[in-house]
Design an enzyme around this catalytic site. Structure first.
Site, PDB file in Angstrom:
ATOM      1  CG  ASN A   1      -1.705   1.249   1.399  1.00 39.42           C
ATOM      2  OD1 ASN A   1      -1.788   2.057   0.472  1.00 39.42           O
ATOM      3  ND2 ASN A   1      -2.310   1.448   2.575  1.00 39.42           N
TER       4      ASN A   1
ATOM      5  CE  LYS B   1      -0.132   3.477   4.563  1.00 41.70           C
ATOM      6  NZ  LYS B   1      -0.046   3.596   6.002  1.00 41.70           N
TER       7      LYS B   1
ATOM      8  CD  GLU C   1      -3.582  -2.445   7.243  1.00 46.92           C
ATOM      9  OE1 GLU C   1      -2.450  -2.622   6.809  1.00 46.92           O
ATOM     10  OE2 GLU C   1      -4.251  -1.434   6.996  1.00 46.92           O
TER      11      GLU C   1
HETATM   12  P1  PGA Z   1       2.766   0.380   7.704  1.00 39.26           P
HETATM   13  O1  PGA Z   1       1.344   0.620   7.012  1.00 39.26           O
HETATM   14  O2  PGA Z   1       3.307  -0.928   7.150  1.00 39.26           O
HETATM   15  O3  PGA Z   1       3.602   1.554   7.292  1.00 39.26           O
HETATM   16  O4  PGA Z   1       2.542   0.299   9.164  1.00 39.26           O
HETATM   17  C1  PGA Z   1       0.446  -0.428   6.785  1.00 39.26           C
HETATM   18  C2  PGA Z   1      -0.822   0.101   6.170  1.00 39.26           C
HETATM   19  O5  PGA Z   1      -1.184   1.239   6.450  1.00 39.26           O
HETATM   20  O6  PGA Z   1      -1.502  -0.608   5.399  1.00 39.26           O
END
Ligand code: PGA
Length: 247
Positions: free
Chosen positions: A10, A12, A162
């Protein structure tokens, strides 16, 4: 794991189309096991760039609107995503829930529309630190799953557990904690009438997944892979996580 593991990135709001293309080229050049499915959710604008050429990866989006089309400035529809080459869509990410006030009911509408458009939903659920401390974790997960999946009839949905307190904090859940919650999610899938889903559905863990954390997580029988944020932005680091599936 009897279910085929999925390692999903992901990204973002990171990476332009050019940067995404360079990442994909680099990852493609590494020795990847055919036993793992690699999913990548880049930005909307990078989607058609990375899907233009054939690769061993599955591409998807990070969000979509629940309507077919209309006067929704700045939004994107399931059909547009399909046309841009997306095969899946992340729905209900905690950042969407918290920063854009997405409710379980809204996520349900989006999920329905994604299924209609033949986009595989990757539904994110998870409790906040406050909810966990108050002993409400199971209740929160049950509600998120039940509302989002109400009357949804599709062959496949992927869930990402999550915990909100683990996202971007460097504080991943322990493998035992993840296994416990994933088993609980399966019991909810069975309860809401999806017996088949309870066994077949891939449940990924997400929240501060690193290569080190990944190996132990993937050894849990009910952890079918990971949804990775920060550590998926670098092809080498992401590759190390992928390798954790078959240590
Ligand atoms: P992170 O994010 O691996 O940076 O903790 C996971 C996510 O938001 O799906």
């Amino acid at each position: 794991m009897s279910r085929i593991p999925i390692i999903a990135a992901n990204w973002k709001m990171h990476k332009t189309g050019t940067e995404a293309k360079a990442f994909v080229e680099q990852l493609k050049g590494l020795d990847l096991s055919s036993q793992v499915r690699i999913w990548i959710a880049p930005s909307f604008t990078a989607l058609p760039v990375v899907t233009a050429k054939k690769t061993p990866f599955v591409f998807g989006a990070q969000n979509m609107h629940q309507a077919d089309e209309g006067p929704f400035t700045g939004e994107i529809s399931a059909r547009m995503l399909k046309d841009a080459g997306a095969d899946f869509v992340i729905l209900g990410h905690s950042e969407r829930r918290m920063l854009y006030q997405e409710t379980d009911d809204l996520i349900h509408l989006k999920l329905k529309k994604a299924v209609e458009a033949d986009l595989l939903p990757l539904l994110c659920i998870g409790e906040t630190e406050h909810e966990r401390a108050a002993g409400h974790t199971e209740r929160v997960l049950a509600a998120q799953l039940t509302v989002a999946l109400k009357d949804i009839n599709c062959a496949e949905v992927v869930i990402a557990y999550e915990p909100v307190w683990a996202i971007g904090t460097g504080k991943a859940a322990t493998p035992e904690m993840a296994e416990h919650m994933h088993l609980y999610c399966r019991s909810i899938l069975a309860d809401i009438g999806h017996e088949r889903w309870a066994e077949q559905t891939s449940i990924l863990y997400g929240g501060s997944v690193t290569a080190e954390a990944a190996r132990a997580l993937f050894q849990q029988p009910n952890v079918d892979g990971a949804l990775v944020g920060g550590a998926s932005l670098n092809a080498q680091t992401f590759y190390q996580i992928i390798q954790g599936v078959n240590p």
